[in-house]
Scaffold this active site. Sequence first.
Site, PDB file in Angstrom:
ATOM      1  N   GLU A 201       0.813  -1.221   0.000  1.00 60.71           N
ATOM      2  CA  GLU A 201       0.000   0.000   0.000  1.00 60.71           C
ATOM      3  C   GLU A 201       0.852   1.279   0.000  1.00 60.71           C
ATOM      4  O   GLU A 201       0.873   2.025   0.979  1.00 60.71           O
ATOM      5  CB  GLU A 201      -0.997  -0.036   1.168  1.00 60.71           C
ATOM      6  CG  GLU A 201      -1.948  -1.220   1.019  1.00 60.71           C
ATOM      7  CD  GLU A 201      -3.073  -1.276   2.046  1.00 60.71           C
ATOM      8  OE1 GLU A 201      -3.015  -0.550   3.054  1.00 60.71           O
ATOM      9  OE2 GLU A 201      -4.010  -2.059   1.827  1.00 60.71           O
ATOM     10  N   GLU A 302      -3.881  -9.205  -1.509  1.00 60.84           N
ATOM     11  CA  GLU A 302      -4.493  -9.085  -0.176  1.00 60.84           C
ATOM     12  C   GLU A 302      -5.975  -8.798  -0.298  1.00 60.84           C
ATOM     13  O   GLU A 302      -6.407  -8.000  -1.141  1.00 60.84           O
ATOM     14  CB  GLU A 302      -3.829  -7.971   0.631  1.00 60.84           C
ATOM     15  CG  GLU A 302      -4.329  -7.893   2.062  1.00 60.84           C
ATOM     16  CD  GLU A 302      -3.751  -6.717   2.826  1.00 60.84           C
ATOM     17  OE1 GLU A 302      -2.523  -6.520   2.763  1.00 60.84           O
ATOM     18  OE2 GLU A 302      -4.522  -5.992   3.477  1.00 60.84           O
TER      19      GLU A 302
END
Length: 479
Positions: A201, A302
Amino acid sequence: MSCNTPQEQLKTEVYETSVNGNKLTLVSDVKQVEEPTTITLNPDKTFQNITGFGGSFTEASASLLNKLSAPNRAKIIEAYFGESGAQYSLTRTHMNSCDFSLGQYSYAPVEDDMDLEHFTIEEDKNDIIPMIKDAMKASKDGFKILASPWTAPPWMKDNNDWRGGKLLPKYNDTWALFFSKYLDAYKAEGIDIWGFTVENEPLGNDSNWESMHFTPEEMTDFVENHLGPKLEADGHSVQVLGYDQNREHLKEWVDVMYRDESSSKYFDGTAIHWYASTFEVFPEALQYAHQKAPNKYLIQSEACVDAEVPKWKNDKWYWSKEATDWGWDWAPEDQKYLHPKYAPVNRYARDIIGCLNNWVDGWIDWNMVLNRQGGPNWFENWCVAPVIVDEEQDEVYFTPLYYVMAHFSKYIRPEAKVIESIVDDKDLQVTAAQNPDGTIAVVVFNEEKQPKQFRLDLGDKKANVEISGQAIQTIVISN
């Protein structure tokens, strides 16, 4: 007319998980179907090769396994990796700590240790590494591991913090060396790491837990000029995946990652997450990423039911549109429509099918095991996992999400090819893949409450099938 031509019966095994209690249950096909929906399979039209399906080795999951009895630990490992279980083939783990760690730590704890002489994975030796080793023993075919850092150690960053901030340019080479040392350290433990994502991220998480920010240009420059050359110089053959966040920003990232030969040379693919919406798969973004780099990996790295405390031994909840995610409360007003209440089973099934039908070749769930609180998690960022445990009472609960994952991981094996599947009922979601052994796995999801009958057509062969209301099926077609 061709519909009057006699058709030979397909050899099928039909496995179903449903709201009415089936859990990968072998069900009978239907002998007579009047005016059925048709699912037509075309193995001559192929798409991507499958890399695998699986979940993640986190400190949270591994520490919980350490608290269970030996039989329950073995039961969970077998359920995920053994031949009687889901046979996970593609997994992920975190480098340094993340929100699903017990606290914050780095493998490079000594400040200004430019050559990483004090690098150590000691923190992983009591939990993550034993869990991986147990999984390796249980897995007949083996599995790939993708490793991701949430952040460099604070001393390498411009804000000297675990959260947010950027890598200081003077530490570019040290941070690249970190990846190489990690490979060597895990190799010394008998564990091969298949690939990396450069940063989990890179757009950040509002500095709530471990993070480090990159723009597409900054990440690409780091990979092209530091990480790629360092791994190459040290003789490491490892896959490097860029980006590693939500799909709605894919275009701007792949445009930069694959801007020219010298940058794309060191990127083996792109990693993505699903948190931008509880229902939207972003097919246009996935298609664009594939077309930009058709020979590169496109892996969902994810996904989880976030912002929820798990419901304990309540299968019905996982099939009901009662879950909320981070965006229910926190998304900007113009994006709130992407985050309605949803059914966790529906979200998993729809997303994996949608990904497979849009060039994604691997799909990795987040934590494999969490407790009844949805942790442990040092930030108290509670989430749901397919397997929930009560470590105090030594109890294990396999949620319906476990079975949904197994519908894909157990029956669609690495190197399978996604094949064309055409369905004439908009309420059925379908994907299909041909395995290396020649078997074809067809996954069908019926979100509606009513059962449905359909006919599978494969060349001049057919099979009549009935799927329950609110159910997912995998139909294995043998030669």
